[in-house]
Structures are given as structure tokens and as C-alpha cells.
Design a protein around this motif. Sequence first.
Motif, PDB file in Angstrom:
ATOM      1  N   MET A   1       0.846  -1.173   0.000  1.00  0.00           N
ATOM      2  CA  MET A   1       0.000   0.000   0.000  1.00  0.00           C
ATOM      3  C   MET A   1       0.895   1.242   0.000  1.00  0.00           C
ATOM      4  O   MET A   1       1.816   1.339   0.797  1.00  0.00           O
ATOM      5  N   THR A   2       0.628   2.160  -0.893  1.00  0.00           N
ATOM      6  CA  THR A   2       1.411   3.395  -0.949  1.00  0.00           C
ATOM      7  C   THR A   2       0.960   4.350   0.166  1.00  0.00           C
ATOM      8  O   THR A   2      -0.130   4.183   0.726  1.00  0.00           O
ATOM      9  N   PRO A   3       1.782   5.350   0.474  1.00  0.00           N
ATOM     10  CA  PRO A   3       1.373   6.319   1.496  1.00  0.00           C
ATOM     11  C   PRO A   3       0.045   7.007   1.163  1.00  0.00           C
ATOM     12  O   PRO A   3      -0.778   7.243   2.055  1.00  0.00           O
ATOM     13  N   ILE A   4      -0.194   7.305  -0.101  1.00  0.00           N
ATOM     14  CA  ILE A   4      -1.456   7.953  -0.485  1.00  0.00           C
ATOM     15  C   ILE A   4      -2.631   6.994  -0.258  1.00  0.00           C
ATOM     16  O   ILE A   4      -3.689   7.409   0.234  1.00  0.00           O
ATOM     17  N   GLU A   5      -2.452   5.728  -0.603  1.00  0.00           N
ATOM     18  CA  GLU A   5      -3.510   4.732  -0.367  1.00  0.00           C
ATOM     19  C   GLU A   5      -3.778   4.580   1.124  1.00  0.00           C
ATOM     20  O   GLU A   5      -4.931   4.490   1.545  1.00  0.00           O
ATOM     21  N   ARG A   6      -2.726   4.578   1.929  1.00  0.00           N
ATOM     22  CA  ARG A   6      -2.906   4.493   3.391  1.00  0.00           C
ATOM     23  C   ARG A   6      -3.603   5.729   3.922  1.00  0.00           C
ATOM     24  O   ARG A   6      -4.447   5.641   4.814  1.00  0.00           O
ATOM     25  N   SER A   7      -3.266   6.882   3.371  1.00  0.00           N
ATOM     26  CA  SER A   7      -3.909   8.124   3.782  1.00  0.00           C
ATOM     27  C   SER A   7      -5.410   8.064   3.509  1.00  0.00           C
ATOM     28  O   SER A   7      -6.229   8.409   4.369  1.00  0.00           O
ATOM     29  N   SER A  52       4.327  11.933   1.729  1.00  0.00           N
ATOM     30  CA  SER A  52       4.419  11.491   0.332  1.00  0.00           C
ATOM     31  C   SER A  52       4.767  12.661  -0.588  1.00  0.00           C
ATOM     32  O   SER A  52       5.344  12.457  -1.650  1.00  0.00           O
TER      33      SER A  52
END
Length: 55
Positions: A1-7, A52
Motif C-alpha cells: 500500500m502506498t502512502p497515499i492509499e494508506r492516507s 508522500s
Amino acid sequence: MTPIERSKWCIQQAEEIEAGLVPSDEMDGLVPIGYCMAEWFRAVSRELADGSRVA
């Protein structure tokens, strides 16, 4: 999971928590734990989004 997806996931969690809460009138300066948890998820989301942008 990318930081944006986690956000985005954190925002979804906060919204789901808030959807189940009833309005509160902060008696004696106390805040129900659900509101605290939702705010924590929103803070984590902001940190992830800011991180990010830097990376």
C-alpha cells in the motif's frame, strides 16, 4: 500500500467511526473515545499525505 492509499484508508476509517457516533456536548471537557479515534486517523492521514509530497 502506498502512502497515499494508506492516507485514503485512514480517512475512510475516520468517516466510518464518525458515522456511528451521536452528537456530543463535551461534558466536563471529556470527549468520547470515538471522536478521539477518528481525529487520530485524520492526523495520521495528514502525516502520510505530507510525507508522500516530500518523498
